[in-house]
Design a protein around this motif. Structure first.
Motif, PDB file in Angstrom:
ATOM      1  N   TYR A 294      -4.619  -3.464   4.600  1.00 14.31           N
ATOM      2  CA  TYR A 294      -5.662  -4.435   4.308  1.00 14.31           C
ATOM      3  C   TYR A 294      -5.819  -5.364   5.507  1.00 14.31           C
ATOM      4  CZ  TYR A 294      -5.283  -3.229  -0.670  1.00 14.31           C
ATOM      5  OH  TYR A 294      -5.289  -2.568  -1.866  1.00 14.31           O
TER       6      TYR A 294
ATOM      7  N   TYR B 298      -0.929   1.287   1.734  1.00 14.75           N
ATOM      8  CA  TYR B 298      -2.258   0.698   1.907  1.00 14.75           C
ATOM      9  C   TYR B 298      -2.263  -0.240   3.118  1.00 14.75           C
ATOM     10  CZ  TYR B 298      -3.098   1.993  -3.016  1.00 14.75           C
ATOM     11  OH  TYR B 298      -3.251   2.673  -4.203  1.00 14.75           O
TER      12      TYR B 298
ATOM     13  N   SER C  16       3.180   1.323  -2.913  1.00  9.04           N
ATOM     14  CA  SER C  16       3.403   1.443  -4.354  1.00  9.04           C
ATOM     15  C   SER C  16       3.917   2.842  -4.650  1.00  9.04           C
ATOM     16  CB  SER C  16       2.112   1.168  -5.138  1.00  9.04           C
ATOM     17  OG  SER C  16       1.189   2.225  -4.972  1.00  9.04           O
TER      18      SER C  16
ATOM     19  N   LEU D 163       1.986  -3.111  -6.721  1.00  8.82           N
ATOM     20  CA  LEU D 163       1.785  -3.166  -5.279  1.00  8.82           C
ATOM     21  C   LEU D 163       2.717  -4.197  -4.662  1.00  8.82           C
ATOM     22  CD1 LEU D 163      -0.196  -1.829  -3.239  1.00  8.82           C
ATOM     23  CD2 LEU D 163      -1.663  -3.832  -3.533  1.00  8.82           C
TER      24      LEU D 163
ATOM     25  N   LEU E  61      -2.365  -6.587   6.725  1.00  7.42           N
ATOM     26  CA  LEU E  61      -1.347  -6.486   5.684  1.00  7.42           C
ATOM     27  C   LEU E  61      -1.122  -5.034   5.289  1.00  7.42           C
ATOM     28  CD1 LEU E  61      -2.695  -9.376   3.446  1.00  7.42           C
ATOM     29  CD2 LEU E  61      -0.535  -9.423   4.681  1.00  7.42           C
TER      30      LEU E  61
ATOM     31  N   PHE F 274       3.750  -6.062  -0.934  1.00  4.00           N
ATOM     32  CA  PHE F 274       3.242  -6.337   0.397  1.00  4.00           C
ATOM     33  C   PHE F 274       4.345  -6.673   1.385  1.00  4.00           C
ATOM     34  CE2 PHE F 274      -1.377  -6.593   0.472  1.00  4.00           C
ATOM     35  CZ  PHE F 274      -1.685  -6.547  -0.877  1.00  4.00           C
ATOM     36  N   GLY F 275       4.071  -6.382   2.654  1.00  2.28           N
ATOM     37  CA  GLY F 275       4.873  -6.889   3.735  1.00  2.28           C
ATOM     38  C   GLY F 275       4.415  -8.289   4.122  1.00  2.28           C
ATOM     39  N   GLU F 276       5.048  -8.852   5.161  1.00  5.77           N
ATOM     40  CA  GLU F 276       4.730 -10.207   5.593  1.00  5.77           C
ATOM     41  C   GLU F 276       3.466 -10.276   6.447  1.00  5.77           C
ATOM     42  OE1 GLU F 276       7.337 -12.318   3.451  1.00  5.77           O
ATOM     43  OE2 GLU F 276       5.992 -13.204   4.935  1.00  5.77           O
ATOM     44  N   GLY F 277       2.967  -9.125   6.863  1.00  6.93           N
ATOM     45  CA  GLY F 277       1.726  -9.112   7.625  1.00  6.93           C
ATOM     46  C   GLY F 277       1.945  -9.168   9.132  1.00  6.93           C
TER      47      GLY F 277
END
Lengths: 114, 110
Positions: free
Chosen positions: A35, A33, A95, A103, A91, A105-108
């Motif tokens: 975001y 994903y 999953s 889910l 971001l 997440f990475g650090e962005g």
């Protein structure tokens, strides 16, 4: 398991330039994903992939944005002709597809458009 | 469309207090609800995941509950510490997308 990795962590660019972000998901995860998040807001959905197929894209997303996930591994998000309004944190999350998927997440990647 | 709301938007408590963060969602047809923590300038860290068939999940000082019929979830933090200061977000998963609230910014005062 090294987690979700995003590069670059920070990108500063001039208006009108193109930028590309890369995301490497957790290796066995088949959903990925993207975001966008601005200050004080929750993450805003952009698009998602299941393996290499892009299954959904936000209707709010300008056609200047494009994402790929060749071979169902890493993904890239490209923004063409950047505008100041594109400044945000981008971001990536992954999953393991299932009805009960969690889910991660990475650090962005923070984008600043001057 | 699923809408997720978090109240309060900000919360400040003295160290040691127990506290509750609230999350509400409009469509009860969810597969799970997930709570995250976000530190400034960082990505989101998963805290707890509650499946739709579950009522609650616990991890250390954290306890999350889910009431699908009323469209509500709560995150309970026991004996708060300054290191708990962060923004807490909840997300409702519909099988395709995760819908996020705008978060509660928590400050724990030493």
């Amino acid at each position: 398991d090294t987690g979700v990795s995003q590069n670059p962590r920070h990108k500063i660019t001039k208006r009108g330039q193109n930028v590309t972000f890369r995301c490497d998901p957790i290796s066995e995860h088949n959903r990925l994903y993207w975001y966008r998040q601005t200050l004080g807001q929750g993450p805003e959905f952009l698009t998602y992939f299941q393996n290499e197929a892009q299954l959904e894209k936000s209707r709010l997303l300008s056609d200047r944005f494009s994402a790929e996930r060749p071979k169902g591994s890493f993904s890239t998000l490209e923004i063409q002709r950047t505008e100041q309004g594109d400044s945000a944190m981008y971001l990536c999350a992954s999953s393991l597809y299932a009805n009960t998927g969690e889910l991660f997440f990475g650090e962005g990647s923070r984008l600043t458009v001057l | 469309k699923q809408e997720v709301t978090q109240i309060p938007a900000a919360l400040s408590v003295p160290e040691g207090e127990n506290l509750v963060l609230n999350c509400s969602f409009t469509d009860s047809a969810i597969y799970n609800l997930q709570w995250f923590r976000q530190d400034p300038g960082k990505g989101l860290t998963s805290l707890l995941l509650i499946q739709s068939s579950q009522r609650e999940q616990t991890s250390g000082r954290l306890n999350a509950s889910l009431d699908k019929s009323s469209g509500r979830s709560t995150l309970y933090i026991a004996a708060s510490q300054p290191g708990d200061s962060a923004t807490y977000l909840c997300a409702a998963y519909t099988g395709n997308q995760f819908y996020f609230g705008t978060g509660t910014s928590l400050t724990v005062i030493p």
